[in-house]
Design a protein around this motif. Structure first.
Motif, PDB file in Angstrom:
ATOM      1  N   UNK A 114      43.806  38.927  55.471  1.00 35.43           N
ATOM      2  CA  UNK A 114      43.088  37.683  55.653  1.00 35.43           C
ATOM      3  C   UNK A 114      43.731  36.584  54.817  1.00 35.43           C
ATOM      4  N   UNK A 115      43.921  35.413  55.402  1.00 39.30           N
ATOM      5  CA  UNK A 115      44.545  34.302  54.693  1.00 39.30           C
ATOM      6  C   UNK A 115      43.729  33.965  53.455  1.00 39.30           C
ATOM      7  N   UNK A 116      44.435  33.670  52.355  1.00 38.02           N
ATOM      8  CA  UNK A 116      43.759  33.396  51.093  1.00 38.02           C
ATOM      9  C   UNK A 116      43.213  31.969  51.075  1.00 38.02           C
ATOM     10  N   UNK A 117      42.180  31.789  50.265  1.00 40.38           N
ATOM     11  CA  UNK A 117      41.492  30.517  50.180  1.00 40.38           C
ATOM     12  C   UNK A 117      41.790  29.835  48.845  1.00 40.38           C
ATOM     13  N   UNK A 118      41.534  28.524  48.799  1.00 36.35           N
ATOM     14  CA  UNK A 118      41.603  27.796  47.536  1.00 36.35           C
ATOM     15  C   UNK A 118      40.315  28.011  46.748  1.00 36.35           C
ATOM     16  N   UNK A 119      40.401  27.758  45.458  1.00 33.00           N
ATOM     17  CA  UNK A 119      39.210  27.838  44.618  1.00 33.00           C
ATOM     18  C   UNK A 119      38.254  26.697  44.993  1.00 33.00           C
ATOM     19  N   UNK A 120      36.986  26.815  44.603  1.00 33.28           N
ATOM     20  CA  UNK A 120      36.038  25.735  44.930  1.00 33.28           C
ATOM     21  C   UNK A 120      36.484  24.377  44.417  1.00 33.28           C
ATOM     22  N   UNK A 121      37.231  24.340  43.310  1.00 29.79           N
ATOM     23  CA  UNK A 121      37.725  23.079  42.779  1.00 29.79           C
ATOM     24  C   UNK A 121      38.980  22.582  43.470  1.00 29.79           C
ATOM     25  N   UNK A 122      39.463  23.309  44.463  1.00 31.27           N
ATOM     26  CA  UNK A 122      40.667  22.914  45.180  1.00 31.27           C
ATOM     27  C   UNK A 122      41.896  23.669  44.697  1.00 31.27           C
ATOM     28  N   UNK A 123      43.014  23.439  45.392  1.00 30.29           N
ATOM     29  CA  UNK A 123      44.257  24.146  45.079  1.00 30.29           C
ATOM     30  C   UNK A 123      45.125  23.390  44.075  1.00 30.29           C
ATOM     31  N   UNK A 124      44.662  22.256  43.579  1.00 31.82           N
ATOM     32  CA  UNK A 124      45.521  21.448  42.718  1.00 31.82           C
ATOM     33  C   UNK A 124      45.825  22.170  41.401  1.00 31.82           C
TER      34      UNK A 124
END
Length: 946
Positions: free
Chosen positions: A615-625
């Motif tokens: 499954x494709x990975x997600x960014x954290x709730x704060x975003x991928x920055x």
């Protein structure tokens, strides 16, 4: 001086000299049969104290060195060649010619057993003899030394006499200083006072080098001409052409001198076939001269000499020692570079590189200061950031959907509190300002460098210099088409390999995250993101470093098969290919995190899978920055620390140590004693050969990309680049002075294709930073929420606005968590980051209107930001002139002075010619007045005297 006057034909026993292989030179028909002496002057017994910088006579400088591996010549080859060329010299002369060279074994007697013939080594020896004979015809003077401290290595010392230097300087159109001095226009008024104050302030950081301070006078320069030698100050001919210029002139002669006339004696049968093959191979050297001879192993090395030793108590003072003390020492890291001395010793091309590196490092200082301010602003406002405070607030009790299928369970958003707070350090309103600042900084840096470059061109007399190159080969498009296809296919394949490796790392991240989620330790499960991100970045770093070396070799091979028309074209194509491959290699993992991670995930109940398993990975709730910042910082710092510094220090030291062990094993037992007495050319031979400036420029351009392309996510990048470059300048300087053989000085008026690459990276940085701010950070969603959805004009409720709801009963079969009660209660609704309709809506899980509003704002920001910053950059480019006004005035003044100089010279010639004509007229007048008068002796009276 004629050739016969240069090379005396006195018997060898009358002089203490070293004779080149007489019979070999005679047989190819270049020189008189009595034998050519390479040292026509008597040997100076004190010459050894000059450490190999001069010939044995102690007077002629060694301008260049050719290195070869002498082998025992074949007796049958020597005899066959003599018989073939009809050598019927007297016995005395034959005895002198048969005497072996020092360092060589005796030639086998004709009546003795014939040693086995080494056609390959004989061919190399014949080609060396012919090539050196051609160098003698070109006017160079040679001296051979095979009795060296290095076992199995011979040296040919080359000296260019005065007439050869003058001839070649005229051919190369070298600008040399004339006797004419003129005053440089000085600043007046307020600017003069400011300059004087700045000079006093910067005096402690100026190198203690003569001529480094601004000069008030300058000599007028003019291309050297033998017909106008009276214009130049030739009072000291030994120093008129410095060592850098002398070696450049000799190298130009070595490049164009060919070896095509020597003919290998033909034997019978198999030997004849080998000879024919060697002959065809030999003819290739006619294209490139010394380059081909080095490639074929005829000579093992060719290099100019360093001026002397750089350390030691009894070492004579020289430019190399001065460079070591004032430039190549870490103790002077705070000082300016002595660029003029670097140019004097290494040439304009290397001088321009270090000048550019110095300007780049200076320009990083304001960028670092602003970056630190932006970072400190983020630290100061982190406790006032409402979105991160909401994420950390336990009272909100937001339950998030699982990060992976089956093994992962539901989790609290407050567990990502640390990541959210850290993200604010780099994702705040000041970041947008810093991105605009860095775009303008890049434009200002380019303009500042152009102005600095013009000042150096004026100071180094390069204002009218134009490179002149002739085509090495002439091939049609049909000849080049296969090479072009090979280049295109290979480059596409290499880029595909890079993408495949990034995909492999993505799969590693996904599988590792799923494996760690099954761990029973709560601490391990709470740090899954940090662990996976850190290990994946380290893997990326190792792969990038390894592929950089591979791609460099591939780029060189691809350029060679293209057969570019000129050396400049070869260098530019090589640089472009290497930069393209290394750019993709270094930035692909960063591009993935910035623009692709978390974009194509899907939603709970309808996720996107790779190979139907991952499954494709997600960014954290704060975003991928924040993850982008980690990725960028580790790769940037890792490359600088490992590839740029440890490799540059460790690998040369290791190679030098291996060479030392090899020489010690091959040399006599008293190697250490011999090592103390080595000549300059022997010591330089043990140094690493110069491999060009491409690796040095490449690492700085890649670093420039890290500083500008993703600076919105890592404001501290300029600071780390500055710290690295302070060390890099001294590291490169020490490498050039102590670790490398002296490069051949190359004239250049600019940094070539690297400037275009820098401009391209600067333009690309504007676009990338616009997309990073717009799509990777939460800057635009916050603005949209603040002005469109906020109830009280604050950011309260922003986190809840960016999260969508999912009913856990809608999970696909086999994807729901194995332990749904892991949090201690049953979960009915979980949240995930996206703009979608809630499960109780009529169009549940469809993209909501909020998504389109945010997307429109993001695209609008990209367009406005890009055009605004581009306009501002072009405005800076337009406002700052490329050529400083004072330099433009000085160049014009030089042209006027040159015209006046030649006008006065012509007027002087006219006056001198008039004086001579007047003298001739006055001489003729007495002759006419006392000539034979009309009378008895005149023709009118044919009778003559009475």
């Amino acid at each position: 001086m004629r050739v016969n006057e240069k090379y005396s034909t006195l018997p060898a026993e009358d002089r203490s000299v070293h004779i080149i292989n007489i019979c070999a030179i005679e047989d190819i028909g270049y020189l008189p049969s009595e034998g050519t002496l390479l040292n026509s002057l008597s040997v100076d017994p004190d010459a050894e104290c000059k450490h190999g910088l001069y010939f044995r006579d102690g007077r002629r400088k060694v301008d260049y060195i050719l290195v070869y591996h002498p082998k025992r010549p074949s007796g049958s080859r020597t005899l066959a060649r003599r018989v073939q060329h009809g050598d019927a010299a007297p016995a005395a002369r034959g005895a002198r010619q048969d005497r072996p060279l020092p360092g060589k074994g005796d030639v086998g007697a004709a009546g003795g057993p014939e040693p086995p013939t080494d056609y390959h080594e004989d061919d190399k020896r014949f080609r060396r003899e012919e090539y050196e004979g051609n160098l003698l015809e070109a006017g160079l003077e040679l001296e051979r030394d095979e009795e060296t401290k290095i076992h199995g290595v011979g040296f040919v010392k080359i000296h260019a006499p005065w007439n050869v230097l003058c001839r070649e300087a005229e051919f190369l159109k070298l600008k040399m200083p004339t006797k004419k001095l003129y005053h440089i226009n000085e600043t007046r008024g307020l600017l003069k006072k400011i300059n004087s104050v700045l000079q006093k302030i910067t005096d402690p950081i100026q190198p203690k080098v003569a001529g480094h301070r601004p000069q008030t006078t300058k000599r007028l320069s003019y291309p050297f001409s033998r017909e106008k030698q009276h214009l130049f100050d030739l009072s000291d001919k030994d120093s008129f052409f410095d060592s850098k210029t002398r070696s450049t002139i000799v190298y130009e002669i070595l490049k164009r001198t060919t070896c095509t006339k020597a003919k290998y004696s033909m034997g019978q049968g198999e030997g004849r076939k080998k000879d024919s093959a060697l002959l065809s191979k030999r003819r290739k050297c006619s294209k490139y001269g010394i380059t081909s001879l080095l490639a074929n192993g005829v000579y093992s090395a060719a290099y100019p000499l360093h001026d002397g030793d750089y350390e030691g108590e009894n070492v004579e003072f020289n430019d190399r020692k001065l460079l070591y003390q004032e430039w190549a020492s870490y103790g002077v890291f705070y000082k300016y570079q002595p660029i003029d001395l670097v140019r004097k010793y290494f040439g304009e091309k290397i001088g321009l590189y270090f000048a550019w590196l110095g300007v780049y490092t200076q320009m990083l200082i304001p960028a670092s200061v602003v970056g630190i301010i932006v970072f400190l602003y983020g630290c100061a406002t982190v406790d006032e950031n409402i979105p991160s405070m909401e994420m950390c607030d336990q009272r909100h009790n937001i339950t998030m959907c699982p990060l992976c299928d089956k093994t992962c369970s539901y989790w609290k958003m407050s567990s990502a509190c640390a990541t959210a707070r850290a993200s604010h350090l780099f994702d705040n309103p000041a970041t947008v300002f810093f991105s605009v600042f860095m775009a303008l900084w890049a434009a200002t840096f380019m303009e500042h460098w152009k102005r600095k470059q013009m000042r150096l061109n004026y100071r180094w007399d390069l204002t009218g210099f134009e490179e002149e190159e002739t085509d090495k080969v002439k091939l049609t498009w049909r000849d080049r088409f296969p090479a072009y296809v090979t280049n295109l296919v290979s480059i596409v394949f290499m880029i595909a390999v890079t993408f495949a490796i990034v995909l492999g790392v993505i799969i590693y991240r996904i599988s590792t995250a799923a494996a760690l989620a099954m761990n029973s330790s709560p601490s391990v499960r709470s740090n899954i993101r940090v662990t996976v991100t850190a290990t994946a970045v380290i893997i990326n770093l190792v792969v990038i470093i390894l592929l950089d070396e591979v791609y460099g070799c591939i780029a060189r091979w691809l350029t060679k098969i293209e057969v570019p028309k000129t050396e400049k074209s070869f260098e530019e194509r090589l640089i472009f290919k290497a930069f393209l491959l290394k750019f993709v290699n270094s930035y692909t993992p960063i591009f993935y995190v910035a623009f692709f991670k978390g974009r194509f995930v899907g939603r709970p109940g309808d996720y996107v899978y790779i190979f139907r398993s991952f499954r494709m990975e997600e960014c954290a709730p704060g975003g991928c920055l924040m993850e982008l910042c980690i990725q960028l910082s580790i790769i940037m710092l890792g490359k600088q620390l490992i590839q740029n510094n440890l490799f540059e220090i460790g690998i040369p030291k290791m190679k030098k140590f291996i060479r030392y062990l090899r020489l010690r094993r091959q040399s006599p037992p008293d190697h250490d004693e011999y090592g103390k007495k080595r000549q300059r050319y022997e010591a330089d031979y043990t140094l690493e050969p110069f491999a060009g400036l491409t690796p040095e420029y490449m690492e700085m351009i890649i670093q420039f990309g890290f500083v500008t392309l993703f600076v919105a996510s890592f404001p501290l990048a300029p600071l780390f680049a500055l710290l690295n470059n302070i060390i890099e300048i001294r590291l490169d300087a020490k490498k050039f002075v102590t670790e490398l053989r002296r490069p051949v000085a190359v004239r250049a008026k600019d940094i070539g294709i690297w400037y275009n690459i820098l401009r391209g990276v600067g333009k690309l940085a504007v676009i990338i930073n616009a997309f990073v701010i717009s799509f990777t950070s939460d800057f635009i969603p916050r603005l949209v929420y603040l002005y469109m959805y906020s109830q009280n004009g604050t950011m309260h409720g922003f986190v809840n606005h960016t999260l969508s709801s999912f009913n856990v009963s809608d999970f696909q079969n086999g994807t729901a968590p194995n332990d749904p009660l892991d949090l201690g209660y049953e979960v009915q609704i979980c949240r995930y980051k996206d703009y979608r309709e809630p499960p109780w809506s009529e169009h549940k899980y469809d993209i909501s209107k909020d998504f389109w509003a945010v997307l429109a704002a993001r695209l609008a920001f990209v367009i406005v930001f890009q055009n605004l910053v581009m306009f501002m950059s072009d405005f800076v480019d337009w406002v700052i002139p490329d050529i400083p006004k004072d330099i433009s005035q000085q160049i014009h003044k030089e042209k006027v002075l040159m015209v006046e100089l030649f006008m006065r010279e012509e007027q002087g010639k006219q006056r001198l010619l008039g004086t001579w004509m007047e003298k001739d007229r006055k001489k003729d007048e007495p002759c006419n007045s006392h000539g034979p008068k009309a009378g008895l002796d005149s023709p009118e009276y044919p009778g003559g005297a009475l």
